[in-house]
Design a protein around this motif. Structure first.
Motif, mmCIF file in Angstrom:
data_model
loop_
_atom_site.group_PDB
_atom_site.id
_atom_site.type_symbol
_atom_site.label_atom_id
_atom_site.label_comp_id
_atom_site.label_asym_id
_atom_site.label_seq_id
_atom_site.Cartn_x
_atom_site.Cartn_y
_atom_site.Cartn_z
ATOM 1 N N ASN A 1 -7.883 -5.336 -3.312
ATOM 2 C CA ASN A 1 -7.758 -4.185 -4.212
ATOM 3 C C ASN A 1 -8.373 -4.434 -5.595
ATOM 4 O O ASN A 1 -9.232 -3.678 -6.053
ATOM 5 N N THR B 1 5.216 2.788 -9.303
ATOM 6 C CA THR B 1 4.231 3.877 -9.427
ATOM 7 C C THR B 1 4.619 4.824 -10.550
ATOM 8 O O THR B 1 3.772 5.226 -11.366
ATOM 9 N N THR C 1 0.838 -1.200 0.000
ATOM 10 C CA THR C 1 0.000 0.000 0.000
ATOM 11 C C THR C 1 0.871 1.247 0.000
ATOM 12 O O THR C 1 0.648 2.172 -0.799
ATOM 13 N N HIS D 1 -2.143 9.848 -11.249
ATOM 14 C CA HIS D 1 -2.169 8.404 -11.023
ATOM 15 C C HIS D 1 -2.328 8.075 -9.537
ATOM 16 O O HIS D 1 -3.153 7.229 -9.159
ATOM 17 N N MET E 1 -5.523 6.104 -7.447
ATOM 18 C CA MET E 1 -5.392 4.883 -6.646
ATOM 19 C C MET E 1 -6.073 4.990 -5.289
ATOM 20 O O MET E 1 -6.406 3.971 -4.680
ATOM 21 N N ARG F 1 -4.204 3.255 -13.058
ATOM 22 C CA ARG F 1 -4.688 2.694 -11.793
ATOM 23 C C ARG F 1 -5.062 1.229 -11.945
ATOM 24 O O ARG F 1 -4.724 0.389 -11.102
ATOM 25 N N THR G 1 -9.446 3.035 -4.920
ATOM 26 C CA THR G 1 -9.544 1.574 -4.782
ATOM 27 C C THR G 1 -8.588 1.006 -3.739
ATOM 28 O O THR G 1 -8.959 0.148 -2.943
ATOM 29 N N THR G 2 -7.350 1.494 -3.720
ATOM 30 C CA THR G 2 -6.353 0.932 -2.803
ATOM 31 C C THR G 2 -6.608 1.340 -1.363
ATOM 32 O O THR G 2 -6.439 0.531 -0.436
ATOM 33 N N SER H 1 -11.883 -2.789 -7.227
ATOM 34 C CA SER H 1 -11.814 -2.080 -8.502
ATOM 35 C C SER H 1 -12.822 -2.640 -9.507
ATOM 36 O O SER H 1 -13.538 -1.896 -10.187
ATOM 37 N N GLU I 1 -2.078 -1.084 -11.992
ATOM 38 C CA GLU I 1 -1.498 -1.332 -10.662
ATOM 39 C C GLU I 1 -2.423 -2.188 -9.804
ATOM 40 O O GLU I 1 -1.954 -3.011 -9.013
ATOM 41 N N ASP I 2 -3.757 -1.987 -9.953
ATOM 42 C CA ASP I 2 -4.699 -2.792 -9.176
ATOM 43 C C ASP I 2 -4.498 -4.281 -9.424
ATOM 44 O O ASP I 2 -4.602 -5.102 -8.509
ATOM 45 N N LYS J 1 2.580 1.761 -3.356
ATOM 46 C CA LYS J 1 1.706 2.246 -4.425
ATOM 47 C C LYS J 1 1.443 3.748 -4.328
ATOM 48 O O LYS J 1 1.307 4.430 -5.337
#
Length: 506
Positions: free
Chosen positions: A445, A177, A166, A191, A195, A402, A198-199, A449, A405-406, A169
């Protein structure tokens, strides 16, 4: 004179052959308890990809060049891993990591331990921009502390990774990132803001989960005898055991705040660890060379203390570097032969809604990490494939970054044969398959999303408007994107709102 065979895309079966080889070998390894490392299975999968590429008309020199190019793109990250080994060696010798354990044993209780680990790893991960460094420093310490409390190592590893990933990110210093934003061609902070949708909820739910486990679960019995023996072994092994030894941890945070580049930053902190070893533990210059090369070695008579102390050094990272080199090279070859395009190229033509686009991006990132064994390719490949499709749908480029990365960065620690999964498993001393169920943030995560996109929530549009968690349309600022791509996305967005496909602000 025979004409050279023109390269073609592999068909779907041919594209799956290297994956079948890799997954088949890895499943046999776990199910039959071979106890083998992932290096050779990944290497055999890479060789298989070369045979498939050759059969499809690819030249070996082109496939080799693609593998080498992929390694070249990841070289900075690999160098950081080497220098993290130096940092851990100096931190062990000077007493910083042992001091963190020594004083942590006096502060933590089994009830607060798991949520505290999750929060602290997130804070340090945010400061450092590196989940790798968190695992190699705080992670090692927390694994030892938790073991004295009778807490499952898999649970502790899950808490460490939930927090560390976390923080990584959300950090503007994180290589993944920055790579995600750059690959999607959007702004870094556009970006990062995306995030949070969701994160952050995933992290809060994970924190609640670890709190519930600590309060209602059976985390084991607290054994003060084991704690006292470990504390005595640590204190007796060092000339000085004082809170001042924790200062190098603060130096890491200062280096991060000053936004020093990762490589010189890690080297600088390693040097400070060496200085502390000389000043407080009486190390010589020769000892400094030893600590950064081979790590620290001690025989305290306490098995748990020896496990904590005997770590670090450049040599300790070579296992991880080896698997990373092979995995990244395989990913480059697999992409070069056109396997990803063959498997997913036609599928994207069936995508017509933001939900389908988010789902496709996340699944593609997961697929790339599972088959190419590298989180960086899990970011680069989806961005290359889907950038124009996001513009066609009138969506913001930060929704692309995003979603990558999710399903990409957060999923990579849970793939046993990936370079990321292998690294964290080795650092924390827990098998990847054991800690997967407890990586709450990493699991939740992508689910959050996908689910929110399904009911129209957390969608980011090219004009800066967005839907909140529950799907209500809000005003916002447009994310950065290439000028021509932004104009195309805006035109497509206006057309879709005009014909009623998308909601408009009242």
């Amino acid at each position: 004179m025979t004409e050279a065979k023109k390269p073609r895309l592999p068909n779907k079966f041919e594209a799956c052959i290297p994956i079948i080889v890799l997954l088949g070998l890895m499943m046999c390894n776990y199910l039959l308890d071979w106890g083998q490392d992932p290096h050779i299975p990944v290497l055999l999968a890479a060789c298989t990809a070369c045979f498939v590429g050759k059969f499809c008309g690819q030249k070996f020199k082109n496939m080799l060049a693609a593998g080498i190019d992929s390694i070249s793109q990841s070289m900075e990250a690999l160098l950081i891993l080497i220098f993290v080994g130096c940092l851990v060696g100096s931190f062990e010798w000077c007493g910083t990591i042992p001091a963190l354990v020594f004083y942590g044993l006096k502060m933590f209780t089994p009830v607060i331990f798991l949520p505290a680990v999750c929060i602290l790893c997130a804070i340090v991960g945010l400061s450092l921009g590196s989940a790798y460094t968190v695992s190699a420093t705080l992670g090692i310490a927390f694994m030892t502390i938790g073991e004295t409390m009778g807490i499952s190592p898999a649970l502790i590893a899950g808490a460490v990774l939930s927090g560390a990933c976390t923080g990584d990110k959300f950090s503007p210093l994180s290589d993944s990132t920055n790579l995600a934003a750059a690959s999607a061609q959007t702004g870094l902070f556009d970006h990062v803001r995306a995030m949070t949708m969701t994160t952050f909820p995933a992290f809060i739910l994970a924190l609640l989960g670890f709190t519930a486990v600590a309060i209602f679960g059976e985390v084991g019995e607290y054994d003060p005898t084991m704690v006292n023996q470990l504390s005595d072994a640590i204190e007796g092994n060092f000339k000085v055991m004082n809170p001042v030894l924790l200062l190098p941890i603060l130096v890491i945070i200062v280096v991060a705040v000053m936004k020093l580049p990762a490589l010189p930053g890690v080297l600088l902190v390693s040097g400070i660890g060496c200085v502390f070893a000389v000043v407080f533990q009486g190390a010589s210059f020769s000892d400094c060379i030893t600590m950064v090369h081979y790590g620290y070695s001690a025989e305290t008579g306490n098995e748990l203390a020896d496990t904590l102390l005997n770590r670090g050094g450049m040599d300790s990272m070579l296992w991880t570097i080896n698997v990373a080199l092979i995995a990244i090279g395989f990913g480059g070859i697999y992409s070069q032969i056109g396997a990803v395009e063959s498997l997913l190229g036609k599928f994207i033509k069936r995508v017509h809604t933001p939900f389908q686009m988010v789902l496709t991006t996340i699944l593609t990132a997961m697929f790339c990490i599972a088959t190419m064994c590298d989180q960086y390719l899990g970011l680069i490949v989806p961005a290359t494939m889907y950038k124009e499709k996001y513009d066609d749908l009138g969506l913001g480029r930060n929704l692309l970054s995003r979603s990558m990365e999710d399903g990409g960065t957060l999923w990579s620690p849970m793939i046993p044969w990936s370079s990321c999964g292998a690294y964290h498993s080795r650092m924390l001393g827990v098998d990847t398959l054991s800690y997967i169920p407890f990586c709450f943030t990493n699991i939740l995560n992508p689910i959050i999303s996908i689910l929110t996109a399904w009911w129209g929530g957390n969608i980011l549009y090219a004009d800066g408007t967005y839907t909140n968690f529950f799907g209500k349309l809000k005003k916002g600022s447009p994310a950065a994107a290439p000028e021509e791509a932004h104009e195309t996305a805006m035109e497509n967005l206006a057309e879709r709102r005009k014909n009623g496909t998308y909601k408009s602000l009242e």
